[in-house]
Write a protein that holds these residues in place. Sequence first.
Motif, mmCIF file in Angstrom:
data_model
loop_
_atom_site.group_PDB
_atom_site.id
_atom_site.type_symbol
_atom_site.label_atom_id
_atom_site.label_comp_id
_atom_site.label_asym_id
_atom_site.label_seq_id
_atom_site.Cartn_x
_atom_site.Cartn_y
_atom_site.Cartn_z
ATOM 1 N N LYS A 427 -1.379 0.334 -0.511
ATOM 2 C CA LYS A 427 -2.886 -0.274 -0.828
ATOM 3 C C LYS A 427 -2.773 -1.154 -2.075
ATOM 4 C CE LYS A 427 -5.584 3.438 1.547
ATOM 5 N NZ LYS A 427 -6.172 4.333 1.372
ATOM 6 N N VAL A 428 -2.180 -0.402 -3.284
ATOM 7 C CA VAL A 428 -2.138 -1.240 -4.526
ATOM 8 C C VAL A 428 -1.377 -2.479 -4.272
ATOM 9 C CG1 VAL A 428 -1.247 -1.214 -6.733
ATOM 10 C CG2 VAL A 428 -2.475 0.689 -5.714
ATOM 11 N N ILE A 429 -0.273 -2.627 -3.565
ATOM 12 C CA ILE A 429 0.642 -3.903 -3.369
ATOM 13 C C ILE A 429 -0.296 -4.766 -2.503
ATOM 14 C CG2 ILE A 429 2.795 -4.665 -2.367
ATOM 15 C CD1 ILE A 429 4.104 -2.187 -3.249
ATOM 16 N N ILE A 430 -1.010 -4.355 -1.494
ATOM 17 C CA ILE A 430 -1.714 -5.507 -0.588
ATOM 18 C C ILE A 430 -2.724 -5.896 -1.629
ATOM 19 C CG2 ILE A 430 -3.461 -5.323 1.095
ATOM 20 C CD1 ILE A 430 -1.942 -3.375 2.613
ATOM 21 N N GLU A 431 -3.317 -5.129 -2.420
ATOM 22 C CA GLU A 431 -4.485 -5.702 -3.055
ATOM 23 C C GLU A 431 -4.053 -6.452 -4.218
ATOM 24 O OE1 GLU A 431 -8.072 -6.270 -5.191
ATOM 25 O OE2 GLU A 431 -7.850 -5.369 -3.225
ATOM 26 N N LYS A 432 -2.799 -6.419 -4.948
ATOM 27 C CA LYS A 432 -2.163 -7.189 -6.015
ATOM 28 C C LYS A 432 -1.759 -8.639 -5.237
ATOM 29 C CE LYS A 432 1.960 -6.124 -7.588
ATOM 30 N NZ LYS A 432 3.184 -5.596 -8.509
ATOM 31 N N ALA A 433 -1.295 -8.395 -4.045
ATOM 32 C CA ALA A 433 -0.677 -9.689 -3.200
ATOM 33 C C ALA A 433 -1.986 -10.387 -2.994
ATOM 34 C CB ALA A 433 -0.079 -9.271 -2.255
ATOM 35 N N ASN A 446 6.810 -13.022 0.475
ATOM 36 C CA ASN A 446 7.579 -12.310 1.219
ATOM 37 C C ASN A 446 8.232 -11.046 1.094
ATOM 38 O OD1 ASN A 446 7.046 -14.305 3.458
ATOM 39 N ND2 ASN A 446 8.908 -15.594 3.036
ATOM 40 N N VAL A 447 8.361 -11.222 -0.189
ATOM 41 C CA VAL A 447 9.023 -9.995 -0.911
ATOM 42 C C VAL A 447 7.778 -8.643 -0.903
ATOM 43 C CG1 VAL A 447 9.605 -9.022 -3.045
ATOM 44 C CG2 VAL A 447 10.389 -11.222 -2.613
ATOM 45 N N ILE A 452 5.544 -3.849 1.873
ATOM 46 C CA ILE A 452 4.330 -3.284 2.473
ATOM 47 C C ILE A 452 4.850 -2.734 3.856
ATOM 48 C CG2 ILE A 452 2.249 -3.898 3.817
ATOM 49 C CD1 ILE A 452 1.644 -6.079 1.560
ATOM 50 N N SER A 453 5.807 -3.370 4.528
ATOM 51 C CA SER A 453 6.450 -3.204 5.868
ATOM 52 C C SER A 453 7.208 -1.674 5.436
ATOM 53 C CB SER A 453 7.414 -3.987 6.253
ATOM 54 O OG SER A 453 7.812 -3.711 7.747
ATOM 55 N N LYS A 454 7.984 -1.510 4.427
ATOM 56 C CA LYS A 454 8.680 -0.363 4.154
ATOM 57 C C LYS A 454 7.732 0.761 3.845
ATOM 58 C CE LYS A 454 13.059 -2.483 2.815
ATOM 59 N NZ LYS A 454 13.720 -2.734 1.305
ATOM 60 N N LEU A 455 6.671 0.716 2.859
ATOM 61 C CA LEU A 455 5.836 1.780 2.877
ATOM 62 C C LEU A 455 5.107 2.362 3.850
ATOM 63 C CD1 LEU A 455 4.747 0.487 -0.654
ATOM 64 C CD2 LEU A 455 6.032 2.494 -0.383
ATOM 65 N N LYS A 456 4.517 1.078 4.796
ATOM 66 C CA LYS A 456 4.092 1.709 6.076
ATOM 67 C C LYS A 456 4.860 2.303 6.924
ATOM 68 C CE LYS A 456 0.641 -0.755 9.067
ATOM 69 N NZ LYS A 456 -0.137 -1.745 9.526
ATOM 70 N N GLU A 457 6.111 2.039 6.840
ATOM 71 C CA GLU A 457 6.980 2.664 7.720
ATOM 72 C C GLU A 457 7.195 4.319 7.539
ATOM 73 O OE1 GLU A 457 11.636 2.652 9.266
ATOM 74 O OE2 GLU A 457 10.854 1.088 8.126
ATOM 75 N N ILE A 458 7.237 4.550 6.032
ATOM 76 C CA ILE A 458 7.383 5.715 5.325
ATOM 77 C C ILE A 458 5.994 6.521 5.680
ATOM 78 C CG2 ILE A 458 7.409 7.134 3.309
ATOM 79 C CD1 ILE A 458 9.090 4.936 2.233
ATOM 80 N N ASN A 468 -3.138 1.510 9.430
ATOM 81 C CA ASN A 468 -4.348 0.531 9.871
ATOM 82 C C ASN A 468 -4.874 -0.292 8.527
ATOM 83 O OD1 ASN A 468 -6.352 -0.007 11.539
ATOM 84 N ND2 ASN A 468 -7.865 1.571 10.644
ATOM 85 N N LEU A 469 -3.917 -0.986 8.152
ATOM 86 C CA LEU A 469 -4.255 -1.908 7.033
ATOM 87 C C LEU A 469 -3.645 -3.291 7.775
ATOM 88 C CD1 LEU A 469 -3.129 -0.039 3.741
ATOM 89 C CD2 LEU A 469 -5.517 -0.404 4.639
ATOM 90 N N ASP A 470 -4.403 -4.274 7.186
ATOM 91 C CA ASP A 470 -4.254 -5.723 7.715
ATOM 92 C C ASP A 470 -3.488 -6.186 6.588
ATOM 93 O OD1 ASP A 470 -4.038 -8.086 8.603
ATOM 94 O OD2 ASP A 470 -5.880 -8.508 8.610
ATOM 95 N N ASN A 471 -2.087 -6.400 6.924
ATOM 96 C CA ASN A 471 -1.407 -7.081 5.800
ATOM 97 C C ASN A 471 -0.728 -8.331 6.238
ATOM 98 O OD1 ASN A 471 0.444 -5.470 7.662
ATOM 99 N ND2 ASN A 471 2.226 -6.597 6.338
ATOM 100 N N ASN A 472 -1.623 -9.103 7.344
ATOM 101 C CA ASN A 472 -0.964 -10.311 7.878
ATOM 102 C C ASN A 472 -1.591 -11.494 7.284
ATOM 103 O OD1 ASN A 472 0.565 -9.021 9.854
ATOM 104 N ND2 ASN A 472 -1.128 -8.692 11.166
ATOM 105 N N ASN A 473 -2.768 -11.142 6.267
ATOM 106 C CA ASN A 473 -3.243 -12.373 5.751
ATOM 107 C C ASN A 473 -3.185 -12.640 4.334
ATOM 108 O OD1 ASN A 473 -4.589 -12.639 8.606
ATOM 109 N ND2 ASN A 473 -6.135 -11.095 7.987
#
Length: 475
Positions: A427-433, A446-447, A452-458, A468-473
Amino acid sequence: MDAINDRVKNYLSHVGDELKYYDGWTISTGSATVAGRGVVATRDYNVGDVIFVDVPLIVSPRALGTDGTGSPVCPVCYSVVTMQIGCPGGCQWPVCGRQCADHPEHRDECRYVRQLCPKTKSDGHVWSVGMYNAITAVRGLSIRDGNYKYFLDVLQKKLTDKLTFEVEELKRNISMELDEEDEKIMVTTCKIMDANCFETIVNRSNKSISLKGLYPVASFMNHCCVPNTMHNFNEKQQMIVKASLPIYKGQEITTSYTFSIWPTSLRQNHLLMSKQFICTCRRCCDAEEFGTELASLNCIVKNCEGRILPINPLDKMSIWQCKVCKKLVSSAEMKCFYKHVETLMKNINLFCPKSFEAILKSFNIHKDSPFVVDLRLKFIWKSKNHSLNLEQLLYKEKLCMEMLDLIQKLRLGQCRLLGLISLELLKVIIEKAYRFRWKWNTKTLNVFEEQISKLKEIYSSILDEDANLDNNNIQ
Protein backbone atom coordinates in the motif's frame (compact mmCIF):
# COMPACT_ATOMS: atom_id res chain seq x y z
CA MET A 1 -3.72 -42.71 19.75
CA ASP A 2 -5.50 -44.83 17.13
CA ALA A 3 -8.81 -44.16 18.85
CA ILE A 4 -8.11 -40.41 19.04
CA ASN A 5 -7.16 -40.26 15.38
CA ASP A 6 -10.26 -42.20 14.37
CA ARG A 7 -12.57 -39.97 16.41
CA VAL A 8 -10.98 -36.73 15.22
CA LYS A 9 -11.02 -37.69 11.55
CA ASN A 10 -14.53 -39.09 11.84
CA TYR A 11 -15.66 -35.77 13.30
CA LEU A 12 -13.97 -33.77 10.55
CA SER A 13 -15.35 -36.04 7.82
CA HIS A 14 -18.89 -35.41 9.04
CA VAL A 15 -18.69 -31.64 9.52
CA GLY A 16 -15.96 -30.66 7.03
CA ASP A 17 -15.71 -30.72 3.26
CA GLU A 18 -11.94 -30.97 2.61
CA LEU A 19 -11.29 -34.69 3.19
CA LYS A 20 -8.16 -34.67 1.04
CA TYR A 21 -6.27 -32.83 3.81
CA TYR A 22 -6.70 -35.50 6.47
CA ASP A 23 -4.13 -38.10 5.39
CA GLY A 24 -0.74 -36.38 5.74
CA TRP A 25 -0.52 -36.23 9.53
CA THR A 26 -1.31 -38.20 12.67
CA ILE A 27 -1.80 -37.42 16.36
CA SER A 28 1.06 -39.27 18.02
CA THR A 29 3.02 -39.80 21.22
CA GLY A 30 6.68 -40.37 21.85
CA SER A 31 10.02 -38.74 21.10
CA ALA A 32 8.71 -37.10 17.92
CA THR A 33 6.77 -34.61 20.05
CA VAL A 34 7.92 -32.01 22.56
CA ALA A 35 5.09 -32.48 25.08
CA GLY A 36 4.14 -36.14 25.22
CA ARG A 37 1.73 -36.04 22.32
CA GLY A 38 1.30 -33.85 19.28
CA VAL A 39 0.61 -33.77 15.54
CA VAL A 40 3.29 -35.45 13.41
CA ALA A 41 3.70 -35.33 9.62
CA THR A 42 3.37 -38.63 7.77
CA ARG A 43 4.64 -37.08 4.53
CA ASP A 44 6.69 -34.08 3.39
CA TYR A 45 5.10 -30.63 3.07
CA ASN A 46 6.39 -27.70 1.05
CA VAL A 47 5.96 -24.10 2.18
CA GLY A 48 2.39 -23.03 1.48
CA ASP A 49 0.94 -26.55 1.41
CA VAL A 50 -2.37 -26.96 3.25
CA ILE A 51 -1.88 -29.50 6.06
CA PHE A 52 -5.44 -29.68 7.36
CA VAL A 53 -8.72 -27.79 7.54
CA ASP A 54 -10.01 -27.80 11.11
CA VAL A 55 -13.67 -27.31 12.02
CA PRO A 56 -14.55 -25.65 15.36
CA LEU A 57 -16.34 -27.52 18.11
CA ILE A 58 -17.27 -24.16 19.65
CA VAL A 59 -17.06 -20.55 18.47
CA SER A 60 -17.92 -17.82 20.94
CA PRO A 61 -17.62 -14.04 21.37
CA ARG A 62 -14.98 -12.80 23.77
CA ALA A 63 -16.10 -11.79 27.25
CA LEU A 64 -16.66 -8.15 28.13
CA GLY A 65 -15.57 -6.34 31.25
CA THR A 66 -17.97 -6.91 34.12
CA ASP A 67 -18.62 -3.15 34.09
CA GLY A 68 -19.93 -3.45 30.53
CA THR A 69 -16.85 -2.03 28.83
CA GLY A 70 -16.25 -3.26 25.32
CA SER A 71 -18.44 -3.73 22.27
CA PRO A 72 -20.68 -6.82 22.19
CA VAL A 73 -21.10 -8.78 18.99
CA CYS A 74 -24.19 -10.67 17.95
CA PRO A 75 -23.69 -14.29 19.08
CA VAL A 76 -25.39 -15.53 15.92
CA CYS A 77 -23.88 -13.58 12.99
CA TYR A 78 -20.94 -12.03 14.95
CA SER A 79 -21.58 -8.50 13.69
CA VAL A 80 -21.01 -5.61 16.08
CA VAL A 81 -24.36 -4.86 17.73
CA THR A 82 -25.10 -1.19 17.10
CA MET A 83 -28.68 -1.25 18.41
CA GLN A 84 -27.94 -2.98 21.70
CA ILE A 85 -31.26 -4.71 22.38
CA GLY A 86 -31.83 -7.98 24.18
CA CYS A 87 -32.97 -11.08 22.36
CA PRO A 88 -36.81 -11.06 22.28
CA GLY A 89 -36.67 -14.77 23.11
CA GLY A 90 -35.59 -13.92 26.66
CA CYS A 91 -31.98 -15.17 26.84
CA GLN A 92 -30.66 -11.64 27.50
CA TRP A 93 -28.00 -11.93 24.79
CA PRO A 94 -27.65 -8.91 22.46
CA VAL A 95 -28.72 -9.72 18.91
CA CYS A 96 -28.87 -7.84 15.60
CA GLY A 97 -32.60 -8.36 15.19
CA ARG A 98 -35.40 -10.83 14.71
CA GLN A 99 -33.62 -12.81 11.98
CA CYS A 100 -30.71 -13.71 14.28
CA ALA A 101 -33.04 -14.25 17.25
CA ASP A 102 -35.02 -16.78 15.21
CA HIS A 103 -32.00 -18.60 13.78
CA PRO A 104 -32.36 -22.38 14.38
CA GLU A 105 -28.96 -22.69 16.09
CA HIS A 106 -29.83 -19.87 18.49
CA ARG A 107 -33.35 -21.03 19.33
CA ASP A 108 -32.12 -24.08 21.30
CA GLU A 109 -29.59 -21.97 23.25
CA CYS A 110 -32.21 -19.31 23.90
CA ARG A 111 -34.73 -21.87 25.15
CA TYR A 112 -32.18 -23.38 27.54
CA VAL A 113 -31.13 -20.00 28.98
CA ARG A 114 -34.75 -18.83 29.31
CA GLN A 115 -35.53 -21.90 31.43
CA LEU A 116 -32.83 -20.75 33.87
CA CYS A 117 -34.83 -17.53 34.48
CA PRO A 118 -32.33 -14.69 33.84
CA LYS A 119 -32.54 -12.06 36.58
CA THR A 120 -32.61 -9.14 34.15
CA LYS A 121 -36.19 -8.33 33.20
CA SER A 122 -36.96 -9.33 29.62
CA ASP A 123 -38.66 -6.45 27.86
CA GLY A 124 -37.06 -6.72 24.44
CA HIS A 125 -34.81 -3.69 25.06
CA VAL A 126 -32.34 -4.98 27.67
CA TRP A 127 -29.38 -7.31 27.48
CA SER A 128 -27.17 -8.55 30.29
CA VAL A 129 -23.37 -8.37 30.38
CA GLY A 130 -23.29 -11.33 32.75
CA MET A 131 -25.44 -13.48 30.46
CA TYR A 132 -23.34 -12.40 27.47
CA ASN A 133 -20.16 -13.48 29.24
CA ALA A 134 -21.75 -16.90 29.83
CA ILE A 135 -22.14 -17.70 26.12
CA THR A 136 -19.04 -19.94 26.08
CA ALA A 137 -20.31 -21.90 29.08
CA VAL A 138 -23.74 -22.45 27.51
CA ARG A 139 -22.22 -23.51 24.19
CA GLY A 140 -20.08 -26.01 26.05
CA LEU A 141 -23.19 -28.13 26.46
CA SER A 142 -23.13 -28.83 22.72
CA ILE A 143 -20.14 -31.14 23.26
CA ARG A 144 -22.02 -33.55 25.52
CA ASP A 145 -23.79 -35.38 22.71
CA GLY A 146 -22.59 -37.97 20.18
CA ASN A 147 -18.97 -37.92 18.98
CA TYR A 148 -18.44 -34.53 20.58
CA LYS A 149 -18.47 -35.88 24.15
CA TYR A 150 -15.30 -37.85 23.44
CA PHE A 151 -13.33 -34.59 23.28
CA LEU A 152 -14.23 -33.73 26.88
CA ASP A 153 -11.99 -36.59 27.97
CA VAL A 154 -9.08 -36.33 25.53
CA LEU A 155 -8.45 -32.60 25.10
CA GLN A 156 -6.08 -30.91 27.54
CA LYS A 157 -7.66 -28.82 30.30
CA LYS A 158 -6.24 -25.85 32.16
CA LEU A 159 -5.24 -27.05 35.62
CA THR A 160 -6.66 -24.63 38.15
CA ASP A 161 -8.77 -24.68 41.30
CA LYS A 162 -10.11 -21.20 40.60
CA LEU A 163 -13.79 -20.79 39.84
CA THR A 164 -14.57 -20.73 36.14
CA PHE A 165 -15.40 -17.14 35.14
CA GLU A 166 -17.99 -17.91 32.46
CA VAL A 167 -19.90 -20.41 34.61
CA GLU A 168 -19.84 -18.08 37.64
CA GLU A 169 -21.16 -15.25 35.47
CA LEU A 170 -24.05 -17.49 34.44
CA LYS A 171 -24.85 -18.55 38.01
CA ARG A 172 -24.81 -14.94 39.25
CA ASN A 173 -27.32 -13.87 36.63
CA ILE A 174 -29.97 -16.61 36.81
CA SER A 175 -32.65 -17.37 39.40
CA MET A 176 -32.62 -21.17 38.96
CA GLU A 177 -29.87 -23.53 40.09
CA LEU A 178 -27.81 -25.17 37.37
CA ASP A 179 -28.21 -28.89 36.82
CA GLU A 180 -25.16 -30.56 38.40
CA GLU A 181 -24.24 -32.45 35.23
CA ASP A 182 -24.71 -29.35 33.06
CA GLU A 183 -22.44 -27.33 35.33
CA LYS A 184 -19.78 -30.03 35.27
CA ILE A 185 -19.73 -30.08 31.47
CA MET A 186 -19.66 -26.27 31.32
CA VAL A 187 -16.70 -26.06 33.70
CA THR A 188 -14.81 -28.78 31.81
CA THR A 189 -15.45 -27.13 28.45
CA CYS A 190 -14.33 -23.71 29.69
CA LYS A 191 -11.12 -25.19 31.08
CA ILE A 192 -10.52 -26.89 27.73
CA MET A 193 -11.12 -23.57 25.99
CA ASP A 194 -8.67 -21.82 28.34
CA ALA A 195 -5.97 -24.35 27.44
CA ASN A 196 -6.63 -24.72 23.72
CA CYS A 197 -8.73 -21.94 22.16
CA PHE A 198 -7.49 -19.92 19.20
CA GLU A 199 -8.36 -16.40 18.20
CA THR A 200 -10.77 -16.61 15.28
CA ILE A 201 -11.16 -13.60 12.99
CA VAL A 202 -14.28 -12.80 10.98
CA ASN A 203 -14.82 -9.74 8.81
CA ARG A 204 -18.06 -7.83 9.22
CA SER A 205 -18.72 -4.48 7.51
CA ASN A 206 -14.98 -4.03 6.81
CA LYS A 207 -14.18 -4.63 10.48
CA SER A 208 -12.21 -7.53 11.91
CA ILE A 209 -14.10 -9.20 14.75
CA SER A 210 -12.08 -11.26 17.24
CA LEU A 211 -13.77 -14.43 18.50
CA LYS A 212 -12.45 -17.52 20.24
CA GLY A 213 -12.75 -21.01 18.81
CA LEU A 214 -12.00 -24.55 19.93
CA TYR A 215 -10.45 -26.65 17.15
CA PRO A 216 -9.89 -30.38 17.80
CA VAL A 217 -6.82 -31.00 15.59
CA ALA A 218 -5.15 -27.68 16.38
CA SER A 219 -5.70 -28.42 20.08
CA PHE A 220 -3.23 -31.30 19.76
CA MET A 221 -0.58 -29.12 18.10
CA ASN A 222 2.31 -28.23 20.40
CA HIS A 223 3.83 -24.80 20.75
CA CYS A 224 7.15 -23.68 19.31
CA CYS A 225 8.53 -20.13 19.19
CA VAL A 226 9.68 -20.95 15.64
CA PRO A 227 6.51 -22.72 14.44
CA ASN A 228 6.42 -24.45 11.08
CA THR A 229 2.77 -23.58 10.38
CA MET A 230 0.49 -20.58 10.04
CA HIS A 231 -3.27 -20.46 9.81
CA ASN A 232 -6.13 -18.47 8.33
CA PHE A 233 -9.89 -18.68 8.78
CA ASN A 234 -12.55 -18.87 6.10
CA GLU A 235 -16.10 -17.50 6.22
CA LYS A 236 -17.26 -20.66 8.05
CA GLN A 237 -14.70 -20.04 10.83
CA GLN A 238 -12.83 -23.13 9.65
CA MET A 239 -9.09 -23.02 10.37
CA ILE A 240 -6.87 -23.56 7.33
CA VAL A 241 -3.42 -24.65 8.55
CA LYS A 242 -0.54 -24.31 6.09
CA ALA A 243 3.19 -24.99 6.23
CA SER A 244 5.16 -21.79 6.85
CA LEU A 245 8.46 -23.70 6.70
CA PRO A 246 9.36 -27.01 5.00
CA ILE A 247 8.06 -29.96 7.05
CA TYR A 248 9.48 -33.44 6.60
CA LYS A 249 7.95 -36.84 7.24
CA GLY A 250 8.27 -37.74 10.92
CA GLN A 251 8.68 -34.10 11.99
CA GLU A 252 6.30 -32.55 14.51
CA ILE A 253 3.80 -30.00 13.15
CA THR A 254 3.85 -26.99 15.49
CA THR A 255 2.08 -23.70 16.06
CA SER A 256 2.66 -20.69 18.30
CA TYR A 257 0.58 -19.94 21.39
CA THR A 258 2.02 -16.46 21.71
CA PHE A 259 3.18 -13.48 19.63
CA SER A 260 6.34 -14.55 17.81
CA ILE A 261 7.77 -11.02 17.65
CA TRP A 262 7.89 -10.73 21.44
CA PRO A 263 11.28 -11.30 23.14
CA THR A 264 11.82 -14.46 25.16
CA SER A 265 10.95 -12.93 28.55
CA LEU A 266 7.52 -11.74 27.36
CA ARG A 267 6.77 -14.99 25.54
CA GLN A 268 7.73 -17.06 28.56
CA ASN A 269 5.61 -14.97 30.91
CA HIS A 270 2.58 -15.21 28.60
CA LEU A 271 2.96 -18.97 28.20
CA LEU A 272 3.35 -19.48 31.95
CA MET A 273 0.32 -17.34 32.83
CA SER A 274 -2.03 -18.51 30.08
CA LYS A 275 -0.83 -22.05 29.25
CA GLN A 276 1.04 -23.02 32.42
CA PHE A 277 4.34 -24.13 30.92
CA ILE A 278 7.82 -22.85 30.08
CA CYS A 279 9.06 -23.21 26.50
CA THR A 280 12.58 -24.61 26.01
CA CYS A 281 12.78 -24.44 22.22
CA ARG A 282 16.05 -23.52 20.49
CA ARG A 283 15.04 -19.86 20.20
CA CYS A 284 14.21 -19.57 23.92
CA CYS A 285 17.57 -21.11 24.83
CA ASP A 286 19.43 -18.62 22.61
CA ALA A 287 20.05 -15.38 24.51
CA GLU A 288 20.58 -13.52 21.23
CA GLU A 289 17.42 -14.98 19.59
CA PHE A 290 19.13 -15.80 16.29
CA GLY A 291 21.15 -12.57 16.34
CA THR A 292 18.16 -10.22 16.71
CA GLU A 293 18.93 -9.48 20.38
CA LEU A 294 15.24 -8.67 20.92
CA ALA A 295 15.47 -8.70 24.70
CA SER A 296 18.64 -6.60 24.91
CA LEU A 297 19.20 -3.06 26.11
CA ASN A 298 22.19 -1.00 25.09
CA CYS A 299 24.97 -1.01 27.68
CA ILE A 300 24.73 1.68 30.35
CA VAL A 301 28.53 2.05 30.67
CA LYS A 302 29.72 5.30 29.12
CA ASN A 303 31.28 4.90 25.64
CA CYS A 304 30.50 1.17 25.56
CA GLU A 305 28.63 0.14 22.41
CA GLY A 306 27.75 -3.34 23.63
CA ARG A 307 24.35 -4.73 24.54
CA ILE A 308 23.20 -6.34 27.77
CA LEU A 309 21.71 -9.84 27.45
CA PRO A 310 20.61 -12.50 29.98
CA ILE A 311 23.19 -15.16 30.76
CA ASN A 312 20.38 -17.71 31.14
CA PRO A 313 17.32 -16.60 29.12
CA LEU A 314 15.11 -19.32 30.67
CA ASP A 315 15.65 -17.97 34.20
CA LYS A 316 13.69 -14.80 34.95
CA MET A 317 16.10 -14.10 37.82
CA SER A 318 19.16 -14.47 35.58
CA ILE A 319 22.13 -12.13 35.74
CA TRP A 320 22.54 -10.03 32.59
CA GLN A 321 25.89 -9.19 31.01
CA CYS A 322 27.23 -6.79 28.41
CA LYS A 323 28.72 -8.60 25.42
CA VAL A 324 31.55 -6.05 25.08
CA CYS A 325 32.62 -4.70 28.48
CA LYS A 326 31.30 -7.75 30.43
CA LYS A 327 29.49 -5.59 32.99
CA LEU A 328 27.07 -7.64 35.09
CA VAL A 329 23.56 -6.37 35.81
CA SER A 330 21.02 -7.97 38.15
CA SER A 331 17.51 -8.93 37.05
CA ALA A 332 16.11 -6.30 39.45
CA GLU A 333 18.21 -3.58 37.81
CA MET A 334 17.10 -4.74 34.37
CA LYS A 335 13.45 -4.47 35.41
CA CYS A 336 14.07 -0.86 36.44
CA PHE A 337 15.79 -0.11 33.12
CA TYR A 338 12.92 -1.72 31.23
CA LYS A 339 10.33 0.33 33.13
CA HIS A 340 12.26 3.52 32.39
CA VAL A 341 12.43 2.73 28.68
CA GLU A 342 8.77 1.69 28.63
CA THR A 343 7.70 4.98 30.24
CA LEU A 344 9.79 6.91 27.74
CA MET A 345 8.36 4.99 24.77
CA LYS A 346 4.77 5.70 25.85
CA ASN A 347 5.43 9.43 25.49
CA ILE A 348 6.83 9.20 21.96
CA ASN A 349 4.82 10.41 18.98
CA LEU A 350 5.80 8.07 16.17
CA PHE A 351 4.26 10.37 13.59
CA CYS A 352 7.32 12.57 13.89
CA PRO A 353 10.10 10.34 12.50
CA LYS A 354 12.98 12.72 13.21
CA SER A 355 11.97 13.15 16.85
CA PHE A 356 11.57 9.43 17.31
CA GLU A 357 14.98 8.59 15.87
CA ALA A 358 16.55 11.40 17.90
CA ILE A 359 15.09 10.02 21.14
CA LEU A 360 16.36 6.52 20.35
CA LYS A 361 19.83 7.92 19.77
CA SER A 362 19.79 10.31 22.72
CA PHE A 363 18.70 7.68 25.25
CA ASN A 364 20.74 4.90 23.65
CA ILE A 365 17.73 2.64 23.02
CA HIS A 366 18.21 -0.50 20.90
CA LYS A 367 16.16 -0.23 17.67
CA ASP A 368 14.81 -3.78 18.06
CA SER A 369 13.95 -3.55 21.75
CA PRO A 370 10.41 -4.84 22.41
CA PHE A 371 9.04 -1.35 23.05
CA VAL A 372 10.42 0.02 19.80
CA VAL A 373 9.11 -2.97 17.83
CA ASP A 374 5.69 -2.47 19.44
CA LEU A 375 5.60 1.22 18.48
CA ARG A 376 6.81 0.37 15.00
CA LEU A 377 3.89 -2.00 14.51
CA LYS A 378 1.37 0.47 15.95
CA PHE A 379 2.49 3.08 13.46
CA ILE A 380 2.27 0.61 10.58
CA TRP A 381 -1.24 -0.56 11.52
CA LYS A 382 -2.81 2.75 12.48
CA SER A 383 -1.37 5.25 10.01
CA LYS A 384 -3.40 6.08 6.88
CA ASN A 385 -1.12 6.50 3.88
CA HIS A 386 -3.14 9.26 2.20
CA SER A 387 -2.91 11.44 5.33
CA LEU A 388 0.87 11.08 5.76
CA ASN A 389 3.32 13.66 4.51
CA LEU A 390 6.22 12.44 2.40
CA GLU A 391 8.61 12.14 5.35
CA GLN A 392 6.12 10.01 7.26
CA LEU A 393 5.28 7.88 4.23
CA LEU A 394 8.94 7.10 3.56
CA TYR A 395 9.41 6.41 7.29
CA LYS A 396 6.55 3.93 7.24
CA GLU A 397 8.20 2.22 4.27
CA LYS A 398 11.42 1.98 6.29
CA LEU A 399 9.57 0.49 9.28
CA CYS A 400 7.90 -2.12 7.07
CA MET A 401 11.28 -3.11 5.65
CA GLU A 402 12.73 -3.38 9.15
CA MET A 403 9.86 -5.65 10.24
CA LEU A 404 10.30 -7.90 7.19
CA ASP A 405 14.01 -8.15 8.01
CA LEU A 406 13.22 -9.04 11.64
CA ILE A 407 10.76 -11.76 10.56
CA GLN A 408 13.42 -13.26 8.31
CA LYS A 409 16.06 -13.20 11.06
CA LEU A 410 13.67 -14.90 13.49
CA ARG A 411 13.23 -17.71 10.90
CA LEU A 412 9.46 -17.44 10.95
CA GLY A 413 9.12 -18.30 7.26
CA GLN A 414 5.85 -17.59 5.44
CA CYS A 415 4.04 -16.56 8.62
CA ARG A 416 0.88 -14.49 8.83
CA LEU A 417 2.75 -11.39 10.00
CA LEU A 418 4.89 -11.56 6.86
CA GLY A 419 1.71 -11.44 4.77
CA LEU A 420 0.24 -8.54 6.73
CA ILE A 421 3.42 -6.44 6.65
CA SER A 422 3.84 -7.19 2.94
CA LEU A 423 0.35 -5.85 2.36
CA GLU A 424 1.11 -2.63 4.25
CA LEU A 425 4.36 -2.18 2.32
CA LEU A 426 2.45 -2.79 -0.91
CA LYS A 427 0.00 0.00 0.00
CA VAL A 428 2.86 2.37 0.81
CA ILE A 429 4.54 1.72 -2.54
CA ILE A 430 1.28 2.24 -4.42
CA GLU A 431 0.74 5.54 -2.61
CA LYS A 432 4.33 6.64 -3.28
CA ALA A 433 4.10 5.70 -6.95
CA TYR A 434 0.78 7.53 -7.26
CA ARG A 435 2.21 10.74 -5.79
CA PHE A 436 5.20 10.73 -8.15
CA ARG A 437 3.55 9.29 -11.25
CA TRP A 438 3.92 12.62 -13.11
CA LYS A 439 7.61 13.06 -12.16
CA TRP A 440 9.00 9.61 -12.90
CA ASN A 441 9.49 8.04 -16.28
CA THR A 442 7.90 4.80 -17.43
CA LYS A 443 11.01 2.76 -16.60
CA THR A 444 10.98 3.91 -12.99
CA LEU A 445 7.26 3.26 -12.64
CA ASN A 446 7.75 -0.23 -14.07
CA VAL A 447 10.15 -0.96 -11.20
CA PHE A 448 7.34 -0.04 -8.81
CA GLU A 449 4.93 -2.23 -10.75
CA GLU A 450 7.31 -5.15 -10.28
CA GLN A 451 7.63 -4.50 -6.53
CA ILE A 452 3.85 -4.29 -6.21
CA SER A 453 3.38 -7.53 -8.13
CA LYS A 454 5.84 -9.42 -5.91
CA LEU A 455 4.33 -8.11 -2.67
CA LYS A 456 0.83 -8.87 -3.88
CA GLU A 457 1.88 -12.45 -4.65
CA ILE A 458 3.35 -12.86 -1.16
CA TYR A 459 0.30 -11.37 0.55
CA SER A 460 -2.23 -13.35 -1.47
CA SER A 461 -0.46 -16.69 -1.11
CA ILE A 462 -0.02 -16.39 2.66
CA LEU A 463 -3.41 -15.00 3.62
CA ASP A 464 -5.53 -16.68 0.93
CA GLU A 465 -6.89 -13.30 -0.05
CA ASP A 466 -6.65 -10.97 -3.00
CA ALA A 467 -5.07 -7.68 -2.04
CA ASN A 468 -7.92 -6.04 -3.99
CA LEU A 469 -5.81 -3.02 -4.83
CA ASP A 470 -5.74 -1.32 -8.19
CA ASN A 471 -2.16 -0.91 -9.31
CA ASN A 472 -3.01 -0.55 -13.00
CA ASN A 473 -3.43 3.19 -12.97
CA ILE A 474 -0.28 4.47 -11.31
CA GLN A 475 1.00 5.56 -14.71
